[in-house]
Write an enzyme that holds these catalytic residues in place. Structure first.
Site, PDB file in Angstrom:
ATOM      1  N   GLY A  42      48.827  38.684  38.438  1.00  0.00           N
ATOM      2  CA  GLY A  42      47.708  38.036  39.098  1.00  0.00           C
ATOM      3  C   GLY A  42      47.141  36.900  38.267  1.00  0.00           C
ATOM      4  CG  HIS A  43      42.924  34.370  37.734  1.00  0.00           C
ATOM      5  ND1 HIS A  43      43.246  33.074  38.105  1.00  0.00           N
ATOM      6  CD2 HIS A  43      41.820  34.262  36.944  1.00  0.00           C
ATOM      7  CE1 HIS A  43      42.377  32.234  37.576  1.00  0.00           C
ATOM      8  NE2 HIS A  43      41.505  32.924  36.855  1.00  0.00           N
ATOM      9  CG  PHE A  44      42.546  37.367  33.618  1.00  0.00           C
ATOM     10  CD1 PHE A  44      42.230  36.658  32.469  1.00  0.00           C
ATOM     11  CD2 PHE A  44      41.613  37.438  34.625  1.00  0.00           C
ATOM     12  CE1 PHE A  44      40.996  36.044  32.320  1.00  0.00           C
ATOM     13  CE2 PHE A  44      40.373  36.832  34.495  1.00  0.00           C
ATOM     14  CZ  PHE A  44      40.054  36.130  33.341  1.00  0.00           C
TER      15      PHE A  44
END
Length: 284
Positions: free
Chosen positions: A260-262
């Site tokens: 995901g984003h991280f």
């Protein structure tokens, strides 16, 4: 790893430093709502071969956090502070690693000092309209009309639930996500005055999409080596933003990861290997 603080323009700017200063330098620029702590493990992994610098912006992590009515929280101003920090510590040639907010900070530095930037690693750090997902619709509404109702609608992004979501959305196995960083980020978000600081930056983010053409022109003109290593399930900056780099950077390498984003939180070893190989190939 060393933890240092330097006075810049009346503020205390904190940064992490690892590796031999005579080695090639990578400057790691963090996103929202985190700080340089996002890079702690990556820096430790790469410090055997490279020099690494990761600052905290004002209002984040361990740097000073003046009130929003006393200091101008804009991306131009964040870039100013990072630029002055690098000058103060004698870092004048470096690659940049940009994530989330790190992209508008990093690309501003690259525009100012194209001769200093040896390469760019973008890990979910956007520079194209294609990368802006539906996540941004409430922000666009507030950019157009920053009324009380529209800005109040952004308050939900400061909650513990929202911070947890940023770390875990798009992750198949959330037991891989260490909760300590989200807890630390939330503690900073919950400090008095922090919501006003973050709202100022939320609203100033409106200045970034209009600059995308300038950043893209920089890529076409200077052709810096570029690695886009991206969590393909990111619902904030979608993978089309990573693929778009190939239009302007002839030698861009795009790696979409099951994350995901991280992405560093669950694909840290894979990203470290990709970044190591990329940095080894950069010009001196």
């Amino acid at each position: 790893m060393r933890y240092r603080t330097v006075p810049i323009d009346g503020l205390d700017i904190f940064y992490r430093e690892a590796g031999d200063p005579s080695a090639p330098t990578l400057v790691l620029l963090h996103g929202f709502p985190t700080s340089s702590v996002a890079y702690q493990e990556l820096m430790a992994t790469l410090s055997d071969e490279f020099h690494l610098i990761a600052p905290d912006y004002p209002g984040f992590g361990h740097s000073s956090a003046p009130d929003a009515d006393a200091w101008e929280y804009t991306f131009d101003h964040l870039a100013d502070l990072v630029d002055r920090l690098l000058d103060a510590i004698g870092v004048t040639r470096y690659a940049i690693y940009v994530h989330d907010y790190g992209a508008p900070v990093g690309f501003r530095l690259a525009l100012r000092h194209p001769e200093r930037v040896t390469g760019i690693v973008s890990q979910n750090g956007n520079a194209y309209e294609e990368g802006l997902t539906a996540f941004w619709e409430p922000f666009k509404t507030a950019w157009t009309d920053p009324s009380q109702a529209n800005t109040d609608a952004l308050l939900g992004y400061y909650t513990r639930e929202a911070t947890h979501w940023q770390y875990t959305h798009g992750v198949r196995d959330t037991t891989l996500v260490n909760p300590d960083k989200a807890a630390l980020d939330q503690a900073v978000l919950d400090r008095p005055g922090s919501h006003a600081i973050q709202l100022a930056l939320f609203l100033d983010y409106a200045t970034n999409p209009p600059q995308y053409p300038r950043w893209q022109e920089y890529l076409r003109t200077h052709q810096p080596p570029l690695l886009a290593v991206w969590g393909r399930h990111d619902e904030i900056f979608g993978p089309d933003g990573a693929l778009a780099f190939t239009r302007d950077a002839k030698n861009a390498h795009v790696q979409l990861l099951d994350a995901g984003h991280f992405a560093l939180e669950t694909r840290g070893a894979q990203i470290a290997a990709l970044v190591r190989d990329f940095l080894r190939r950069l010009p001196d």
